[in-house]
Design a protein around this motif. Structure first.
Motif, PDB file in Angstrom:
ATOM      1  N   ASN A 183      -6.386  -1.934  -5.603  1.00 24.40           N
ATOM      2  CA  ASN A 183      -7.633  -2.640  -5.914  1.00 24.40           C
ATOM      3  C   ASN A 183      -8.878  -1.803  -5.638  1.00 24.40           C
ATOM      4  OD1 ASN A 183      -6.789  -5.572  -6.598  1.00 24.40           O
ATOM      5  ND2 ASN A 183      -5.622  -5.110  -4.754  1.00 24.40           N
ATOM      6  N   SER A 184      -8.691  -0.509  -5.419  1.00 24.87           N
ATOM      7  CA  SER A 184      -9.802   0.376  -5.073  1.00 24.87           C
ATOM      8  C   SER A 184     -10.364   1.080  -6.300  1.00 24.87           C
ATOM      9  CB  SER A 184      -9.326   1.430  -4.070  1.00 24.87           C
ATOM     10  OG  SER A 184     -10.192   2.538  -4.035  1.00 24.87           O
ATOM     11  N   PRO A 185     -11.659   0.939  -6.575  1.00 23.35           N
ATOM     12  CA  PRO A 185     -12.270   1.697  -7.673  1.00 23.35           C
ATOM     13  C   PRO A 185     -12.102   3.212  -7.495  1.00 23.35           C
ATOM     14  CG  PRO A 185     -13.736  -0.056  -6.950  1.00 23.35           C
ATOM     15  CD  PRO A 185     -12.609  -0.003  -5.947  1.00 23.35           C
ATOM     16  N   PHE A 186     -12.163   3.672  -6.246  1.00 26.87           N
ATOM     17  CA  PHE A 186     -12.017   5.114  -6.007  1.00 26.87           C
ATOM     18  C   PHE A 186     -10.595   5.574  -6.301  1.00 26.87           C
ATOM     19  CE2 PHE A 186     -10.731   8.734  -3.468  1.00 26.87           C
ATOM     20  CZ  PHE A 186     -11.744   9.642  -3.705  1.00 26.87           C
ATOM     21  N   PHE A 187      -9.626   4.960  -5.666  1.00 26.91           N
ATOM     22  CA  PHE A 187      -8.252   5.437  -5.804  1.00 26.91           C
ATOM     23  C   PHE A 187      -7.729   5.281  -7.224  1.00 26.91           C
ATOM     24  CE2 PHE A 187      -8.102   4.900  -1.114  1.00 26.91           C
ATOM     25  CZ  PHE A 187      -7.614   6.160  -0.789  1.00 26.91           C
ATOM     26  N   MET A 188      -8.163   4.262  -7.937  1.00 24.29           N
ATOM     27  CA  MET A 188      -7.660   4.052  -9.293  1.00 24.29           C
ATOM     28  C   MET A 188      -8.420   4.843 -10.342  1.00 24.29           C
ATOM     29  SD  MET A 188      -5.087   2.383  -8.477  1.00 24.29           S
ATOM     30  CE  MET A 188      -4.410   2.195 -10.126  1.00 24.29           C
ATOM     31  N   SER A 189      -9.318   5.717  -9.901  1.00 23.93           N
ATOM     32  CA  SER A 189     -10.020   6.611 -10.832  1.00 23.93           C
ATOM     33  C   SER A 189      -9.880   8.071 -10.418  1.00 23.93           C
ATOM     34  CB  SER A 189     -11.509   6.243 -10.903  1.00 23.93           C
ATOM     35  OG  SER A 189     -12.138   6.372  -9.632  1.00 23.93           O
ATOM     36  N   HIS A 190      -9.008   8.356  -9.442  1.00 24.08           N
ATOM     37  CA  HIS A 190      -8.801   9.730  -8.976  1.00 24.08           C
ATOM     38  C   HIS A 190      -7.306  10.047  -8.911  1.00 24.08           C
ATOM     39  CE1 HIS A 190     -12.937   9.175  -7.623  1.00 24.08           C
ATOM     40  NE2 HIS A 190     -13.012  10.479  -7.414  1.00 24.08           N
ATOM     41  N   GLU A 191      -6.964  11.305  -9.200  1.00 19.25           N
ATOM     42  CA  GLU A 191      -5.601  11.748  -8.935  1.00 19.25           C
ATOM     43  C   GLU A 191      -5.549  12.243  -7.497  1.00 19.25           C
ATOM     44  OE1 GLU A 191      -4.099  15.131 -11.065  1.00 19.25           O
ATOM     45  OE2 GLU A 191      -6.013  16.187 -11.065  1.00 19.25           O
ATOM     46  N   LEU A 192      -4.459  11.911  -6.812  1.00 16.93           N
ATOM     47  CA  LEU A 192      -4.299  12.216  -5.391  1.00 16.93           C
ATOM     48  C   LEU A 192      -3.215  13.271  -5.244  1.00 16.93           C
ATOM     49  CD1 LEU A 192      -4.245   8.526  -4.126  1.00 16.93           C
ATOM     50  CD2 LEU A 192      -6.214  10.058  -4.197  1.00 16.93           C
ATOM     51  N   ILE A 193      -3.628  14.502  -5.049  1.00 19.11           N
ATOM     52  CA  ILE A 193      -2.681  15.607  -4.919  1.00 19.11           C
ATOM     53  C   ILE A 193      -2.749  16.149  -3.494  1.00 19.11           C
ATOM     54  CG2 ILE A 193      -1.962  17.857  -5.810  1.00 19.11           C
ATOM     55  CD1 ILE A 193      -1.751  15.530  -7.810  1.00 19.11           C
ATOM     56  N   GLY A 194      -1.602  16.202  -2.840  1.00 18.65           N
ATOM     57  CA  GLY A 194      -1.553  16.750  -1.489  1.00 18.65           C
ATOM     58  C   GLY A 194      -2.058  15.808  -0.414  1.00 18.65           C
ATOM     59  N   SER A 195      -2.293  14.545  -0.736  1.00 16.53           N
ATOM     60  CA  SER A 195      -2.727  13.587   0.268  1.00 16.53           C
ATOM     61  C   SER A 195      -1.528  13.114   1.090  1.00 16.53           C
ATOM     62  CB  SER A 195      -3.420  12.386  -0.377  1.00 16.53           C
ATOM     63  OG  SER A 195      -4.631  12.779  -0.988  1.00 16.53           O
ATOM     64  N   SER A 196      -1.810  12.659   2.305  1.00 15.86           N
ATOM     65  CA  SER A 196      -0.752  12.259   3.218  1.00 15.86           C
ATOM     66  C   SER A 196      -1.042  10.895   3.824  1.00 15.86           C
ATOM     67  CB  SER A 196      -0.608  13.276   4.363  1.00 15.86           C
ATOM     68  OG  SER A 196      -0.191  14.535   3.905  1.00 15.86           O
ATOM     69  N   LEU A 197      -0.008  10.319   4.408  1.00 19.17           N
ATOM     70  CA  LEU A 197      -0.157   9.183   5.297  1.00 19.17           C
ATOM     71  C   LEU A 197       0.053   9.677   6.725  1.00 19.17           C
ATOM     72  CD1 LEU A 197       1.852   6.310   3.548  1.00 19.17           C
ATOM     73  CD2 LEU A 197      -0.620   6.667   3.548  1.00 19.17           C
ATOM     74  N   LEU A 198      -0.866   9.333   7.596  1.00 20.27           N
ATOM     75  CA  LEU A 198      -0.721   9.634   9.014  1.00 20.27           C
ATOM     76  C   LEU A 198      -0.332   8.332   9.711  1.00 20.27           C
ATOM     77  CD1 LEU A 198      -0.994  11.932  11.089  1.00 20.27           C
ATOM     78  CD2 LEU A 198      -3.291  11.086  11.576  1.00 20.27           C
ATOM     79  N   VAL A 199       0.848   8.338  10.327  1.00 20.81           N
ATOM     80  CA  VAL A 199       1.428   7.143  10.926  1.00 20.81           C
ATOM     81  C   VAL A 199       1.516   7.343  12.433  1.00 20.81           C
ATOM     82  CG1 VAL A 199       3.416   5.575  10.900  1.00 20.81           C
ATOM     83  CG2 VAL A 199       2.821   6.878   8.832  1.00 20.81           C
ATOM     84  N   MET A 200       1.036   6.360  13.216  1.00 20.47           N
ATOM     85  CA  MET A 200       1.062   6.503  14.669  1.00 20.47           C
ATOM     86  C   MET A 200       1.346   5.166  15.345  1.00 20.47           C
ATOM     87  SD  MET A 200      -1.931   9.157  15.846  1.00 20.47           S
ATOM     88  CE  MET A 200      -3.243   8.826  14.673  1.00 20.47           C
TER      89      MET A 200
END
Length: 328
Positions: free
Chosen positions: A237-254
């Motif tokens: 539901n994010s205008p940013f994420f749904m208009s950008h390709e995400l290459i090399g992004s990660s999830l940081l889990v703690m």
């Protein structure tokens, strides 16, 4: 939000130059600041020395490329509906002729946490990086060093491959190509970080690593599943994420021993705006030109893997499930 670059070359030092050094990166983190932190600062993945403590609750991340993609991404995200699933962004800094971004130190929320870095997506290379069809012998040599049986008969004859062929080969060496994510690094409380996980590939191997990470804590499992589902919904539901390709992004889990859990999307140096005439799902298979990255495909699979963890001898947490859901 407009970009703000702060120049620190002429700032008068308050400590000796050796006291500014952290993780082999020159940065304004004095011994006094570091001693006031709850945790010894940890870098699991990324360029060695690419991060350093800055203030009590912030870190500096070095910018390695000439463009300022990551700065622009964070500035946009601070005004996006999904701003709470990424670290807080403060500013871009020029220091000793190098550029950094100052962002929230996510470790501040935890005490001696377990940490996992998960690289997301079905590809970790930009389309622009693999459009060159030149055959390269150096990449062929790298391929056979990893897997002598990988080249085709034609490739063996020419003893050369394209960069696209090599990059896709590397993605298939891990769980990236099949499942849309790979576990980059892991740190279990009381143990040294482990970063040799890129070839964890099969369902069984992934399940074993995630089970070790959760360590039979059902409240942690449930909390992480809730946060991963929230991230998926926020991205969709994010205008940013749904208009950008995400290459090399990660999830940081703690999570830590008192049950605090958190998951954030990090790393936006290869995040690019796609043409407004195009749509991106983050789930469809990639074809050259469609900019699909598989981020949500990988997130769907990661959620399923966490769901499938069987808790055998559940450890008693020191907090209730409701208390463990307070961290973003």
């Amino acid at each position: 939000m407009t970009m703000c670059t702060v120049l620190l070359d002429d700032f008068p030092p308050t400590t000796s130059s050796s006291e500014y050094t952290a993780l082999d990166l020159t940065a304004p983190a004095s011994d006094a600041i570091l001693k006031n932190r709850k945790n010894t600062w940890i870098q699991l993945a990324g360029h060695p020395g690419g991060f350093a403590p800055a203030g009590p609750n912030t870190i500096w991340k070095k910018r390695y490329t000439k463009d300022n993609n990551e700065t622009q991404a964070y500035e946009s995200l601070m005004e996006d509906t999904a701003q709470d699933i990424v670290p807080m962004y403060y500013r871009e800094v020029e220091y000793n002729s190098e550029y950094f971004i100052e962002i929230e130190d996510l470790l501040q929320h935890f005490t001696d946490p377990c940490i996992m870095d998960v690289k997301m997506g079905t590809r970790t290379f930009l389309e622009s990086e693999v459009m060159n069809s030149t055959l390269r012998k150096d990449l062929y040599e790298k391929m056979i060093a990893l897997d002598p049986a990988a080249p085709s008969a034609e490739e063996k004859q020419s003893q050369s491959i394209t960069k696209l062929r090599y990059m896709q080969f590397r993605e298939r060496e891990s769980s990236t190509a099949e499942f849309g994510f790979r576990i980059e690094a892991l740190r279990i409380t009381g143990e040294a970080p482990t970063s040799n996980l890129k070839r964890v590939k099969s369902k069984e191997q992934i399940h074993d690593v995630l089970s070790k990470f959760v360590n039979d804590r059902r409240t942690v499992q449930n909390s992480l599943l809730e946060k991963l589902a929230n991230i998926r919904e926020k991205i969709e539901n994010s205008p940013f994420f749904m208009s950008h390709e995400l290459i090399g992004s990660s999830l940081l889990v703690m999570f830590d021993k008192i049950g605090q859990c958190g998951v954030w999307v990090i790393d936006f140096s290869k995040t690019n705006l796609i043409d407004e005439s195009m749509e991106i799902t983050h789930r469809l298979p990639w074809k050259l030109g469609n900019h699909e990255d598989g981020f949500l495909f990988g997130l769907d699979n990661l959620i399923q893997f966490f769901t499938d963890i069987e808790i055998k001898d559940e450890l008693t947490d020191t907090v209730t499930s409701s208390q463990s859901l307070t961290t973003s």
